[in-house]
Design an enzyme around this catalytic site. Structure first.
Site, PDB file in Angstrom:
ATOM      1  N   GLU A  19       0.833  -1.211   0.000  1.00  0.00           N
ATOM      2  CA  GLU A  19       0.000   0.000   0.000  1.00  0.00           C
ATOM      3  C   GLU A  19       0.865   1.258   0.000  1.00  0.00           C
ATOM      4  O   GLU A  19       0.545   2.248  -0.642  1.00  0.00           O
ATOM      5  CB  GLU A  19      -0.920   0.015   1.233  1.00  0.00           C
ATOM      6  CG  GLU A  19      -2.013  -1.022   1.214  1.00  0.00           C
ATOM      7  CD  GLU A  19      -3.085  -0.725   0.167  1.00  0.00           C
ATOM      8  OE1 GLU A  19      -2.737  -0.661  -1.034  1.00  0.00           O
ATOM      9  OE2 GLU A  19      -4.258  -0.573   0.516  1.00  0.00           O
ATOM     10  N   THR A  43      -5.865   7.172  -5.095  1.00  0.00           N
ATOM     11  CA  THR A  43      -5.945   7.262  -3.628  1.00  0.00           C
ATOM     12  C   THR A  43      -5.046   8.385  -3.120  1.00  0.00           C
ATOM     13  O   THR A  43      -5.410   9.125  -2.206  1.00  0.00           O
ATOM     14  CB  THR A  43      -5.540   5.908  -3.001  1.00  0.00           C
ATOM     15  OG1 THR A  43      -6.465   4.921  -3.451  1.00  0.00           O
ATOM     16  CG2 THR A  43      -5.561   5.951  -1.487  1.00  0.00           C
TER      17      THR A  43
HETATM   18  N1  HSE Z   1      -8.565   4.550   3.984  1.00  0.00           N
HETATM   19  C1  HSE Z   1      -8.025   4.725   2.667  1.00  0.00           C
HETATM   20  C2  HSE Z   1      -8.477   6.079   2.138  1.00  0.00           C
HETATM   21  C3  HSE Z   1      -8.546   3.637   1.789  1.00  0.00           C
HETATM   22  O1  HSE Z   1      -9.672   6.367   2.256  1.00  0.00           O
HETATM   23  O2  HSE Z   1      -7.652   6.829   1.640  1.00  0.00           O
HETATM   24  C4  HSE Z   1      -8.051   3.714   0.381  1.00  0.00           C
HETATM   25  O3  HSE Z   1      -8.592   2.635  -0.355  1.00  0.00           O
END
Ligand code: HSE
Length: 321
Positions: free
Chosen positions: A143, A196
């Site tokens: 990630e 993201t």
């Molecule tokens: N918690 C993360 C965000 C998840 O919302 O940025 C990304 O898939």
């Protein structure tokens, strides 16, 4: 023969495996970076092979339109495996074939699925018997490569299955959460991409105390509702006053889609992860199917394409095929 004298036979070593890694819905409205659950579809397929030559190599990626890096250290599945080999002090050679079977930048935990497959698959191949929580730490490195932050709210449910809470990042503490038997998820994936990284950069680093009070009340309410099969409480708690108001600008038609879900019987709806996918939770499959259709019908007004999925909460997580 004395039972104590029976030696546990080491498993003969596997050289190749195929793995399925499911999509995940992170945040679940109020739980930014701490809540998530796995669904049955879509999901990635990953093949891992042990080789005699040290080094981690990606041989092939399909389904990504050439967008993902073949360099192992820059790819989520490669980064996850490299991080695990480093922890084990091993120079084992690994070859990877990655079949992306879910859209990139979709908010469905695409990068997490590949990272989780890498960690779980290598654990199985090497028979290292690391705990699921240890595997999450390696998948989090995937990630980090994908979006710059090692968040665990997608990789934890991908590895544990079901619904998970990241109670703490430091030290990492993942808590599996019970889900009511009739809980179903509807997802609409609008055919646009949201990175993201970009969706995190627009967030303010600080929150107002009054908003925080609302948000942590809802997180606690959602967990209590899930654990006590209280669908009404789940519904009341699926509110996000911090992240959704900022991120919804990235998703054309968001309010319309959310409204369509709620007025067709969903318990709640919100952005899946960092979007653009939108999820809704419903009590029973029939409602979840109606909700998915209603969300897509609403989205059609934007004249953009979309896919819909309906799934029970997936309690298996990553599986060896
Ligand atoms: N918690 C993360 C965000 C998840 O919302 O940025 C990304 O898939």
């Amino acid at each position: 023969m004395n039972i104590n004298s029976i030696q546990k036979k080491p498993r003969s070593r596997l050289h190749s495996i195929k793995i399925f890694a499911p999509a995940t819905v992170a945040n679940v409205s109020c739980g930014f970076d701490i809540l998530g659950f796995a669904v049955d579809a879509p999901g990635d397929e990953v093949i891992l092979r042990l080789t005699d030559t040290p080094g981690v190599k990606i041989l092939e990626i399909t389904g990504d339109n050439g967008k993902l890096p073949l360099q192992a250290a820059k790819n989520t599945v490669g980064a996850s495996i490299i991080s695990m080999l480093k922890f084990l002090g091993s120079n084992q050679g690994v070859e990877i074939i990655l079949h992306k079977k879910m859209p990139l930048g979709s908010g469905l935990g695409s990068s997490a699925a590949s990272s989780a497959a890498g960690a779980v698959g290598l654990n199985h191949l090497l028979n290292t018997q690391l705990t699921k929580q240890q595997l999450v730490t390696f998948a989090m490195e995937g990630e980090r490569v994908a979006c710059g932050t090692a968040h665990a709210d997608n990789v934890a449910p991908a590895i544990f299955g079901g619904f998970t809470l990241v109670r703490s990042y430091n030290p990492l503490d993942i808590i599996p959460i019970h889900t009511p038997p009739e809980l179903y998820c509807s997802i609409i994936h609008p055919n646009i991409e949201v990175s993201t990284k970009a969706a995190r950069e627009i967030l303010s680093p600080s929150v107002k105390l009054a908003d925080a009070v609302v948000q942590w009340g809802n997180v606690a309410g959602l967990i209590a509702g899930l654990m006590s099969n209280n669908y009404e409480l789940i519904s009341r708690s699926m509110q996000d006053v911090i992240i959704e108001p900022v991120r919804q600008q990235l998703i054309p038609g968001f309010s319309m889609i959310k409204q369509a879900a709620l007025s067709n019987g969903a318990l709640g709806a919100g952005i899946s992860g960092s979007g653009p996918s939108i999820f809704a939770l419903s009590r029973n499959i029939k409602t979840a199917e109606i909700v998915a259709q209603a969300m897509q019908h609403a989205y059609n007004q934007t004249h953009l394409n979309s896919e819909i999925y309906v799934s029970k909460i997936n309690h298996n997580g990553v599986t060896i095929l």
